[in-house]
Motif scaffolding. Sequence first.
Motif, PDB file in Angstrom:
ATOM      1  N   VAL A 148      73.192   0.678  47.281  1.00 15.95           N
ATOM      2  CA  VAL A 148      74.209   0.685  48.275  1.00 15.95           C
ATOM      3  C   VAL A 148      74.488  -0.532  48.366  1.00 15.95           C
ATOM      4  CG1 VAL A 148      72.519  -0.153  50.458  1.00 15.95           C
ATOM      5  CG2 VAL A 148      74.790   1.016  50.739  1.00 15.95           C
ATOM      6  N   MET A 149      75.986  -0.724  48.599  1.00 16.86           N
ATOM      7  CA  MET A 149      76.763  -2.151  48.364  1.00 16.86           C
ATOM      8  C   MET A 149      76.770  -2.801  49.686  1.00 16.86           C
ATOM      9  SD  MET A 149      77.407  -1.973  45.113  1.00 16.86           S
ATOM     10  CE  MET A 149      78.358  -3.758  45.222  1.00 16.86           C
ATOM     11  N   VAL A 150      76.555  -4.172  49.865  1.00 17.97           N
ATOM     12  CA  VAL A 150      76.352  -4.933  51.052  1.00 17.97           C
ATOM     13  C   VAL A 150      76.871  -6.293  50.771  1.00 17.97           C
ATOM     14  CG1 VAL A 150      74.423  -3.703  51.986  1.00 17.97           C
ATOM     15  CG2 VAL A 150      74.191  -5.751  50.631  1.00 17.97           C
ATOM     16  N   ALA A 151      77.382  -6.756  51.832  1.00 15.69           N
ATOM     17  CA  ALA A 151      78.071  -8.161  51.480  1.00 15.69           C
ATOM     18  C   ALA A 151      76.906  -8.935  51.482  1.00 15.69           C
ATOM     19  CB  ALA A 151      78.604  -8.591  53.040  1.00 15.69           C
ATOM     20  N   GLU A 152      77.020  -9.858  50.364  1.00 12.21           N
ATOM     21  CA  GLU A 152      75.714 -10.953  50.305  1.00 12.21           C
ATOM     22  C   GLU A 152      75.847 -12.135  51.221  1.00 12.21           C
ATOM     23  OE1 GLU A 152      74.100 -13.884  46.330  1.00 12.21           O
ATOM     24  OE2 GLU A 152      76.552 -13.015  46.644  1.00 12.21           O
ATOM     25  N   ASP A 153      74.390 -12.259  51.659  1.00 12.79           N
ATOM     26  CA  ASP A 153      73.876 -13.024  52.700  1.00 12.79           C
ATOM     27  C   ASP A 153      72.786 -13.717  52.406  1.00 12.79           C
ATOM     28  OD1 ASP A 153      73.436 -14.561  55.107  1.00 12.79           O
ATOM     29  OD2 ASP A 153      73.887 -12.828  56.493  1.00 12.79           O
ATOM     30  N   PRO A 154      73.086 -15.291  52.051  1.00 13.48           N
ATOM     31  CA  PRO A 154      71.797 -16.029  51.583  1.00 13.48           C
ATOM     32  C   PRO A 154      70.700 -16.054  52.849  1.00 13.48           C
ATOM     33  CG  PRO A 154      73.773 -16.967  51.155  1.00 13.48           C
ATOM     34  CD  PRO A 154      74.298 -16.011  52.154  1.00 13.48           C
ATOM     35  N   GLY A 155      71.075 -15.593  53.852  1.00 11.89           N
ATOM     36  CA  GLY A 155      69.807 -15.799  55.265  1.00 11.89           C
ATOM     37  C   GLY A 155      69.141 -14.478  55.117  1.00 11.89           C
ATOM     38  N   ILE A 156      69.446 -13.213  54.184  1.00  9.94           N
ATOM     39  CA  ILE A 156      68.698 -11.962  54.159  1.00  9.94           C
ATOM     40  C   ILE A 156      68.294 -11.901  52.852  1.00  9.94           C
ATOM     41  CG2 ILE A 156      68.888  -9.608  54.709  1.00  9.94           C
ATOM     42  CD1 ILE A 156      71.359 -10.064  56.639  1.00  9.94           C
ATOM     43  N   HIS A 157      66.796 -11.381  52.668  1.00 14.96           N
ATOM     44  CA  HIS A 157      66.242 -11.443  51.380  1.00 14.96           C
ATOM     45  C   HIS A 157      66.617  -9.883  50.961  1.00 14.96           C
ATOM     46  CE1 HIS A 157      63.628 -14.774  53.109  1.00 14.96           C
ATOM     47  NE2 HIS A 157      64.952 -15.418  52.506  1.00 14.96           N
ATOM     48  N   MET A 211      88.462 -16.496  54.491  1.00 12.90           N
ATOM     49  CA  MET A 211      86.989 -16.384  54.431  1.00 12.90           C
ATOM     50  C   MET A 211      86.369 -14.766  54.631  1.00 12.90           C
ATOM     51  SD  MET A 211      86.179 -19.330  53.680  1.00 12.90           S
ATOM     52  CE  MET A 211      84.288 -19.247  54.021  1.00 12.90           C
ATOM     53  N   LEU A 212      86.910 -14.313  55.676  1.00 16.05           N
ATOM     54  CA  LEU A 212      86.443 -12.690  55.619  1.00 16.05           C
ATOM     55  C   LEU A 212      86.891 -12.068  54.511  1.00 16.05           C
ATOM     56  CD1 LEU A 212      87.693 -12.040  59.562  1.00 16.05           C
ATOM     57  CD2 LEU A 212      85.176 -12.439  58.621  1.00 16.05           C
ATOM     58  N   VAL A 213      88.050 -12.107  54.052  1.00 21.37           N
ATOM     59  CA  VAL A 213      88.342 -11.357  53.032  1.00 21.37           C
ATOM     60  C   VAL A 213      87.460 -11.703  51.543  1.00 21.37           C
ATOM     61  CG1 VAL A 213      90.253 -10.902  51.038  1.00 21.37           C
ATOM     62  CG2 VAL A 213      90.911 -11.057  53.370  1.00 21.37           C
ATOM     63  N   LEU A 214      87.304 -12.897  51.450  1.00 16.97           N
ATOM     64  CA  LEU A 214      86.377 -13.633  50.286  1.00 16.97           C
ATOM     65  C   LEU A 214      84.984 -12.923  50.406  1.00 16.97           C
ATOM     66  CD1 LEU A 214      87.393 -17.148  49.973  1.00 16.97           C
ATOM     67  CD2 LEU A 214      88.037 -15.110  48.333  1.00 16.97           C
ATOM     68  N   ARG A 223      80.064  -8.619  47.192  1.00 25.22           N
ATOM     69  CA  ARG A 223      79.136  -7.786  47.320  1.00 25.22           C
ATOM     70  C   ARG A 223      78.217  -7.520  46.323  1.00 25.22           C
ATOM     71  NH1 ARG A 223      81.434  -4.722  51.840  1.00 25.22           N
ATOM     72  NH2 ARG A 223      80.077  -2.945  51.643  1.00 25.22           N
ATOM     73  N   ILE A 224      77.044  -7.120  46.983  1.00 30.69           N
ATOM     74  CA  ILE A 224      75.692  -6.837  45.704  1.00 30.69           C
ATOM     75  C   ILE A 224      75.388  -5.455  46.098  1.00 30.69           C
ATOM     76  CG2 ILE A 224      75.377  -9.196  45.769  1.00 30.69           C
ATOM     77  CD1 ILE A 224      73.075  -8.979  47.559  1.00 30.69           C
ATOM     78  N   GLU A 225      74.706  -5.098  44.877  1.00 31.09           N
ATOM     79  CA  GLU A 225      74.148  -3.688  44.917  1.00 31.09           C
ATOM     80  C   GLU A 225      72.799  -3.857  45.382  1.00 31.09           C
ATOM     81  OE1 GLU A 225      74.114   0.274  42.213  1.00 31.09           O
ATOM     82  OE2 GLU A 225      74.300  -1.546  41.166  1.00 31.09           O
ATOM     83  N   VAL A 226      72.210  -3.232  46.400  1.00 28.76           N
ATOM     84  CA  VAL A 226      71.030  -3.487  46.953  1.00 28.76           C
ATOM     85  C   VAL A 226      70.049  -1.996  46.969  1.00 28.76           C
ATOM     86  CG1 VAL A 226      71.268  -5.441  47.986  1.00 28.76           C
ATOM     87  CG2 VAL A 226      71.522  -3.327  49.255  1.00 28.76           C
ATOM     88  N   VAL A 227      68.778  -2.084  47.320  1.00 26.81           N
ATOM     89  CA  VAL A 227      67.953  -0.887  47.540  1.00 26.81           C
ATOM     90  C   VAL A 227      68.012  -0.409  48.920  1.00 26.81           C
ATOM     91  CG1 VAL A 227      65.714   0.020  47.364  1.00 26.81           C
ATOM     92  CG2 VAL A 227      66.455  -1.676  45.576  1.00 26.81           C
ATOM     93  N   LYS A 228      68.248   0.814  49.025  1.00 30.10           N
ATOM     94  CA  LYS A 228      68.243   1.482  50.411  1.00 30.10           C
ATOM     95  C   LYS A 228      67.094   2.619  50.639  1.00 30.10           C
ATOM     96  CE  LYS A 228      70.964   4.306  53.675  1.00 30.10           C
ATOM     97  NZ  LYS A 228      72.256   4.925  53.964  1.00 30.10           N
ATOM     98  N   ILE A 229      66.126   2.637  51.513  1.00 32.93           N
ATOM     99  CA  ILE A 229      65.098   3.613  51.668  1.00 32.93           C
ATOM    100  C   ILE A 229      65.950   4.781  52.075  1.00 32.93           C
ATOM    101  CG2 ILE A 229      62.867   4.105  52.891  1.00 32.93           C
ATOM    102  CD1 ILE A 229      63.114   1.446  50.874  1.00 32.93           C
ATOM    103  N   THR A 230      65.703   5.961  51.594  1.00 34.74           N
ATOM    104  CA  THR A 230      66.247   7.405  51.977  1.00 34.74           C
ATOM    105  C   THR A 230      64.988   8.085  52.650  1.00 34.74           C
ATOM    106  OG1 THR A 230      65.660   8.094  49.664  1.00 34.74           O
ATOM    107  CG2 THR A 230      67.938   7.226  50.128  1.00 34.74           C
TER     108      THR A 230
END
Length: 242
Positions: free
Chosen positions: A86-95, A54-57, A62-69
């Motif tokens: 920036v690339m982050v792990a997709e999480d349905p609980g975080i918008h 599950m951790l590997v999956l 991962r998704i590409e999102v906006v980061k404030i610089t």
Amino acid sequence: MKIQERAGAGAGRSAAPAGPAVGDRLPTPPRERKPALAALAVLLILVGALGATMLVLQAGDRIEVVKITEPIPAGQPVTDSNTTSVMVAEDPGIHYVEWSQLNALKKLKAVSAIPAGVVAVGEMFGDEAKVPSGKALVGMSLKEGQYPAGLESGDVVAAYRVGGTSRSGSDDDAGTGGSAGGGSDSLLVEQARVDFVQAGKSDDIVSSANKPVTLLVDSAEAAVLTQAASNGEVALVLVPGN
């Protein structure tokens, strides 16, 4: 008779059990099997393997999102210069705000000040800024000399009324000096926080462009500051508290 006795004695000795030979091991009792423990061990192995999978999956999804610089003051939008991807792990609980939605995000404003280095989420933006209770945001356009060099968002300043029409009056007033300086060069706001200031070449020693500045002040001070700013009679000074 002697032959029979010897034979009988020999027969008696051969019937006695022989002792164990030197070097032979004693028999060991069979080991007791515990099927419950074996089943538990197998179950733990399966659970560990499933967790690793599950951790590997998750790491691979991962998704590409906006980061404030750069810091974004309340009421200001994002731009190409203060954001990156920036690339982050997709999480349905975080918008998360996906990078493909950047153009739509530019139409919204920060509801409160956003620090640099954070990943943008939907709750940070809205149609307008949330001004704290009892406060007001006052915008002004200042010429070079009306603000300190290197002014930045978050600085604490004092606002003074300087020059402008407040020095001019009727001829009688000019003759008597009754209104000369009556409302000029006076303190308008003792402490105000810079909510927004446009960065750029206007920080240079020589500049002809006006600098847009927004101050967060008490509501009671907003009216007089707005009137002075509209007449171009406001000068800002850095004060202790920065």
